[in-house]
Design an enzyme around this catalytic site. Structure first.
Site, PDB file in Angstrom:
ATOM      1  N   ARG A  79       0.829  -1.289   0.005  1.00 15.12           N
ATOM      2  CA  ARG A  79       0.120   0.314   0.031  1.00 15.12           C
ATOM      3  C   ARG A  79       0.847   1.238   0.045  1.00 15.12           C
ATOM      4  O   ARG A  79       1.518   1.497   0.895  1.00 15.12           O
ATOM      5  CB  ARG A  79      -0.625   0.063   1.493  1.00 15.12           C
ATOM      6  CG  ARG A  79      -1.998   0.959   1.169  1.00 15.12           C
ATOM      7  CD  ARG A  79      -2.560   0.782   2.598  1.00 15.12           C
ATOM      8  NE  ARG A  79      -2.063   1.873   3.419  1.00 15.12           N
ATOM      9  CZ  ARG A  79      -2.255   1.833   4.765  1.00 15.12           C
ATOM     10  NH1 ARG A  79      -3.000   0.588   5.435  1.00 15.12           N
ATOM     11  NH2 ARG A  79      -1.631   2.532   5.721  1.00 15.12           N
ATOM     12  N   HIS A 139      -4.292   4.209   4.550  1.00 13.76           N
ATOM     13  CA  HIS A 139      -5.497   3.550   4.879  1.00 13.76           C
ATOM     14  C   HIS A 139      -6.708   4.323   4.300  1.00 13.76           C
ATOM     15  O   HIS A 139      -7.366   3.743   3.259  1.00 13.76           O
ATOM     16  CB  HIS A 139      -6.024   3.224   6.011  1.00 13.76           C
ATOM     17  CG  HIS A 139      -7.368   2.434   6.234  1.00 13.76           C
ATOM     18  ND1 HIS A 139      -7.480   1.076   5.486  1.00 13.76           N
ATOM     19  CD2 HIS A 139      -8.312   2.623   6.525  1.00 13.76           C
ATOM     20  CE1 HIS A 139      -8.733   0.833   5.772  1.00 13.76           C
ATOM     21  NE2 HIS A 139      -9.325   1.880   6.515  1.00 13.76           N
ATOM     22  N   TYR A 191       1.725   5.314  12.230  1.00 13.26           N
ATOM     23  CA  TYR A 191       1.960   4.115  12.614  1.00 13.26           C
ATOM     24  C   TYR A 191       3.112   3.368  11.832  1.00 13.26           C
ATOM     25  O   TYR A 191       3.506   2.237  12.053  1.00 13.26           O
ATOM     26  CB  TYR A 191       0.658   3.262  12.591  1.00 13.26           C
ATOM     27  CG  TYR A 191      -0.011   3.223  11.601  1.00 13.26           C
ATOM     28  CD1 TYR A 191       0.169   2.490  10.331  1.00 13.26           C
ATOM     29  CD2 TYR A 191      -1.116   4.399  11.382  1.00 13.26           C
ATOM     30  CE1 TYR A 191      -0.568   2.691   9.094  1.00 13.26           C
ATOM     31  CE2 TYR A 191      -1.734   4.456  10.306  1.00 13.26           C
ATOM     32  CZ  TYR A 191      -1.378   3.550   8.949  1.00 13.26           C
ATOM     33  OH  TYR A 191      -2.085   3.583   7.933  1.00 13.26           O
TER      34      TYR A 191
END
Length: 332
Positions: free
Chosen positions: A238, A242, A250
């Site tokens: 990715r 998100h 994170y």
């Protein structure tokens, strides 16, 4: 496959630009031409193109909340999909579904924002195909964070018991939203979920579109020939948060910096050169793909906004009429 990968990558990068308009410098999720959440799949392209190359319009595909690359590979109308994302009345669902709830019956594609929600419908489509004596298959995509969901495991069980023509595809990008995979599931290799249901399971490392193509050829062929379900897990990377606006605190800087080294598109270009395509041909494929994206975005932005009066159409409830309207405040 390369053209679809470039189309999907450029599409996500352009949607990111359009989405962030009006949302900066202070992020406001309700502002801009694309309000609400947006989950982009840059870096996930091999999982889509490697599988969908083996599919026909009659085959069903269900995707998760990060669906655009899969929709493009399945042949969803790019202009109408883009209009849907921009909330325009010519969108796939008249602008009412948005990017997480795309539906194109012409090519049997659907997606959902609910984790693992698309798996049971895919199994249902496979069951329907079997009962009709059709050779159609179904493919259901999920992220690695979805493989512990009850709906996923129950669907694997039913598919195995009924020997259904369905392929389950896990996109493993190492992150279940903001949680590392090892903190949310007990298996490093998600394809081992197949072991409990006595179906073939296979993992593709290194985000390799050709390896995905070969694995999907086996799995889709098995399903089409009446030999039951399979599970494939693909390691993807990715390249964005998100969701748009995700600061990704994170993730370690080193991991993000390494993504360019893992980018599957330049690696696919190297494969094409090794197969005999010259740089001009590759550049032409690239330019045609990006032009297609630009045309779709401009077309979508020129489409009309839905009439507010249509808000109650195509939904399960209607506005009250007559005496009931007076009691509830009418237009309220």
């Amino acid at each position: 496959m390369y053209a679809d990968m470039v189309t999907a990558r450029h599409y996500e990068e352009r949607l990111q630009e359009e989405y962030l308009e009006g949302k900066q410098p202070k992020f406001d999720i309700s502002a801009g031409p694309i309000p609400g959440e947006l989950h982009l799949a840059a870096g996930h392209e091999p999982a889509a193109v490697g599988v969908c190359q083996h599919l026909e319009d009659a085959d069903t595909v269900t995707a998760p909340h990060r669906p655009h690359h899969i929709a493009i590979a399945k042949g969803v109308d790019l202009k109408r999909m883009t209009a849907e994302i921009f909330g325009r009345e010519t969108g796939l669902s008249k602008g009412k579904g948005g990017h997480m709830h795309l539906f194109d019956p012409d090519v049997n594609f659907a997606c959902s924002g609910i984790i693992a929600e698309g798996v049971p419908p895919a199994v249902g489509a496979a069951l329907a195909a079997k009962k009709r004596n059709s050779d159609a298959v179904a493919v259901s995509y999920v992220g690695e964070g979805a493989i512990d969901q009850g709906g996923f495991l129950e669907s694997l069980n039913l598919a195995a018991v009924q020997n259904l023509p369905v392929v389950f595809v896990i996109e493993d990008n190492d992150w279940a939203i903001s949680m590392p995979k090892e903190r949310v599931t007990d298996v490093a290799d998600g394809s081992r979920r197949a072991d409990g249901f006595e179906m073939p399971g296979e993992r593709i490392d290194h985000n390799d579109p050709v390896a995905v193509y070969e694995a999907a050829e086996r799995a889709v062929g098995r399903a089409r020939e009446g030999n039951g379900p399979s599970l494939i897990e693909v390691q993807v990377h990715r390249r964005m948060g998100h969701f748009m606006g995700d600061a990704q605190a994170y993730r370690q800087d080193e991991e993000i910096e390494k993504l360019d080294e893992l980018d599957p598109i330049p690696k696919m270009e190297d494969r094409l050169r090794a197969a005999g395509l010259d740089d001009e041909r590759i550049e032409n494929l690239h330019d045609a793909a990006t032009e297609r994206v630009e045309e779709a975005i401009e077309w979508a932005k020129d489409q009309p906004q839905p009439d507010p009066e249509e808000a109650y159409e195509d939904v399960f409830t209607n506005p009250p009429e007559g005496p009931a309207a007076a009691e509830t405040g009418g237009d309220d």
